[in-house]
Structures are given as structure tokens and as C-alpha cells.
Design an enzyme around this catalytic site. Structure first.
Site, PDB file in Angstrom:
ATOM      1  N   GLU A  63       0.951  -0.876   0.055  1.00  0.00           N
ATOM      2  CA  GLU A  63       0.338  -0.372   0.321  1.00  0.00           C
ATOM      3  C   GLU A  63       0.503   1.113   0.052  1.00  0.00           C
ATOM      4  OE1 GLU A  63      -1.339   3.017   0.798  1.00  0.00           O
ATOM      5  OE2 GLU A  63      -2.021   2.459   2.977  1.00  0.00           O
ATOM      6  N   CYS A  97      -2.733   8.902   3.290  1.00  0.00           N
ATOM      7  CA  CYS A  97      -2.008   8.206   1.758  1.00  0.00           C
ATOM      8  C   CYS A  97      -3.066   8.866   1.476  1.00  0.00           C
ATOM      9  CB  CYS A  97      -1.346   6.831   1.817  1.00  0.00           C
ATOM     10  SG  CYS A  97      -2.995   5.813   2.571  1.00  0.00           S
TER      11      CYS A  97
END
Length: 313
Positions: A63, A97
Site C-alpha cells: 500500500e 496516503c
């Protein structure tokens, strides 16, 4: 660390461990033969993790974030769009993120959109955001260069130009779009490749635990959250136990040499893919055979009863 203290206190140490250290510690960990590795962070380290895992053929989920755009078109409510984009960019000091990293809009709405952003910035964090208790702080000045509350607003001539601009860049973790044009929304959802697409909102999809979360390309690979986490960290191992091995051995009857024409016909029949009409015909034959068997059983039962009655007499 608070997390380390209470994690080790309340979690089973045979199942869960926290290991802290610098990059040398991480390098030693990556040499171990784990069943699975998940990494969240930047793409540069992600490449190192994947390369280390490849040496032992360990599967990974990465990720990695990525520059996530926010597209605003003229059909959207600019005030709502501005507030949600500013909030998403400033949450945790911009260090998430899934924060919107830049905005794409047409020149004719740019100034109005910026005015709404400035107004909402004051409403959310006051005239001096540095004094706001609602705005997180960043401990490292260099993070302002790429991972902080900085939001470029760029203009494009058409909304298709916005999509084209996204397509020539690395694939983002998420694309945000603010619009009430259903045709444009469909294009944003279907055309650019991204980890997720969110319409008329920012950030909130990451908190919906029934949605899988993950990126594509440079923004990551694989996904997790909710039931997807179970699938990601499990191996779906098929298991088959033959209950009829004493009574029917396919391998002896057809699978083992010598291969005769009759065996080839049996194997071809078993392995072929039947059409729907053929499947219905086979089902009809099975039903007919079952009906015959049931009829025979009933007749045998009737005969037994008749014989029993005669014997009693």
C-alpha cells in the site's frame, strides 16, 4: 512507545509481535521466510520490500500511496467541493496516503473555487492555522515538500483533458471527482486506472471497512480491509477426499495407460464443456434414471409386502 507497551501487554506474544528499529532491523526481518508480507509506505521502500520478498518467493501486499487528484467540474457545488477537499488535504497535517494531492478544474471556476477554499480554511482552522488545535503538526520540515498540507490547483481546458492528464501519470491510490454530470462520473469511474474512485467526497471511503482498500501500479498491489483482509492473508487450499475410491477408480479405468480409443472417448466426454442445452439434456436423463430407480424400489417394496401378507396367511 505506547502502542508497543500495550500491544505486548494484551496480545498473545506467540501470535503477534512488534519489532522496532532502523532500516538494518527491517533488512534482517525481510530475510526471514514469512508466509506473507504487507508493507505500507512510499514506493521507493516498497520496491526494496518486493525485491527482498522475491528472493524467498514470498507474496506481498503493498500500500504505497501515490498522487491522488481531485477533479472539480462546473456542475458541482463548488462550496461543498472546496470544503471537502481542504478538509481531506489538511487532515493529519496532510500526512495521509489518501489525501487529495492536487486539484484539476476549468479556468472559469478556478477563482471561485479558490475563494471557497480560503473561506473554509478559515472556518476550519481559524485565521492562523498554526495556532489551531484541530490541525496536526509535522515534525520534519522536508515532509512539506511532498507529504504536507500543500495543495496545487491546476486548470485544464476540458474535463477530458483532466482525465488524460491523470492517465499519463503514475496510477493514483484514489481519484476524487466532484460533479453532478452522470456521464462524466461514469467516465471517471471507468477510464482512469486507480486504487479507488470517490465521487463528491474525500477520505471517507477509507473508513468503510466493507470496502477493499489498496492501490494499483505505483500506488500498490493487493488489497485488505474487512473480508478482503481474510482473503489476502489466507491461502484458499482446496481439499478433496474421494469417498468412492474402493468402488470406482477413474485412473485405472480411463486415466492410466495404455490409452485406447475407448478411454480417449471417456476422457473427452468427462473433460468437455457442455452447452446449456446439453446440460439440460443430461439433467433430464439423470432425472429419468432416478425415476426408474425409485419406481423399481417401490415395486420391490410392494412385492415384499405382498409376499409378507401371503406368508402371514
Amino acid at each position: 512507545m505506547v502502542l508497543t507497551k500495550y500491544f505486548n501487554q494484551y496480545m498473545d506474544q506467540d501470535c503477534f509481535r512488534i519489532v522496532t528499529g532502523d532500516r538494518h532491523t527491517a533488512e534482517e526481518l525481510l530475510k526471514q521466510r514469512f508466509d506473507y508480507i504487507m508493507y505500507t509506505g512510499n514506493s521507493s521502500v516498497g520496491r526494496l520490500v518486493m525485491a527482498a520478498a522475491a528472493k524467498n518467493l514470498i507474496p506481498v501486499t503493498l500500500e504505497l500511496g501515490g498522487k491522488s487528484p481531485a477533479i472539480v467540474d462546473s456542475t458541482s457545488d463548488l462550496s461543498v467541493a472546496a470544503k471537502r477537499i481542504v478538509w481531506g488535504r489538511c487532515m493529519n497535517g496532510g500526512q495521509t496516503c489518501v489525501a487529495p494531492d492536487y486539484v484539476l478544474c476549468k479556468p472559469d471556476i478556478r477563482d471561485e473555487l479558490l475563494q471557497h477554499m480560503k473561506r473554509h480554511l478559515l472556518d476550519l482552522y481559524g485565521p492562523d492555522p498554526r495556532k489551531s488545535n484541530s490541525l496536526s503538526r509535522i515534525v520534519d520540515d522536508k515532509h512539506y515538500e511532498f507529504f504536507g498540507p500543500i495543495l496545487p490547483v491546476m486548470t485544464v481546458e476540458t474535463m477530458q483533458d483532466a482525465i488524460d492528464f491523470i492517465n499519463i501519470k503514475e496510477k493514483p491510490l484514489v481519484i476524487y471527482a466532484f460533479s453532478e454530470d452522470s456521464a462524466f462520473i461514469d467516465r471517471v469511474i471507468s477510464t482512469p486506472s486507480s486504487g479507488a474512485t470517490v465521487i463528491n467526497e474525500t477520505m471517507s471511503h477509507a473508513g468503510i471497512d466493507v470496502l477493499p482498500f489498496g492501490g494499483v501500479g505505483s500506488s500498490g498491489m493487493g488489497s485488505y480491509r474487512g473480508s478482503q483482509s481474510f482473503k489476502t492473508f489466507s491461502h484458499m487450499k482446496p481439499c478433496y477426499v474421494d469417498p468412492y475410491y474402493k468402488y470406482f477408480d477413474f485412473s485405472v479405468d480411463a486415466g492410466f495407460p495404455p490409452y485406447t480409443k475407448s478411454k480417449e472417448r471417456v476422457i473427452s466426454l468427462i473433460m468437455r464443456r457442455f452447452t446449456n442445452s446439453e446440460k439440460r439434456a443430461i439433467l433430464a436423463v439423470k432425472v429419468a434414471i432416478l425415476a426408474v430407480i425409485v419406481t423399481l424400489i417401490l415395486k420391490i417394496f410392494a412385492v415384499d409386502q405382498a409376499i409378507g401378507s401371503i406368508l402371514e396367511k
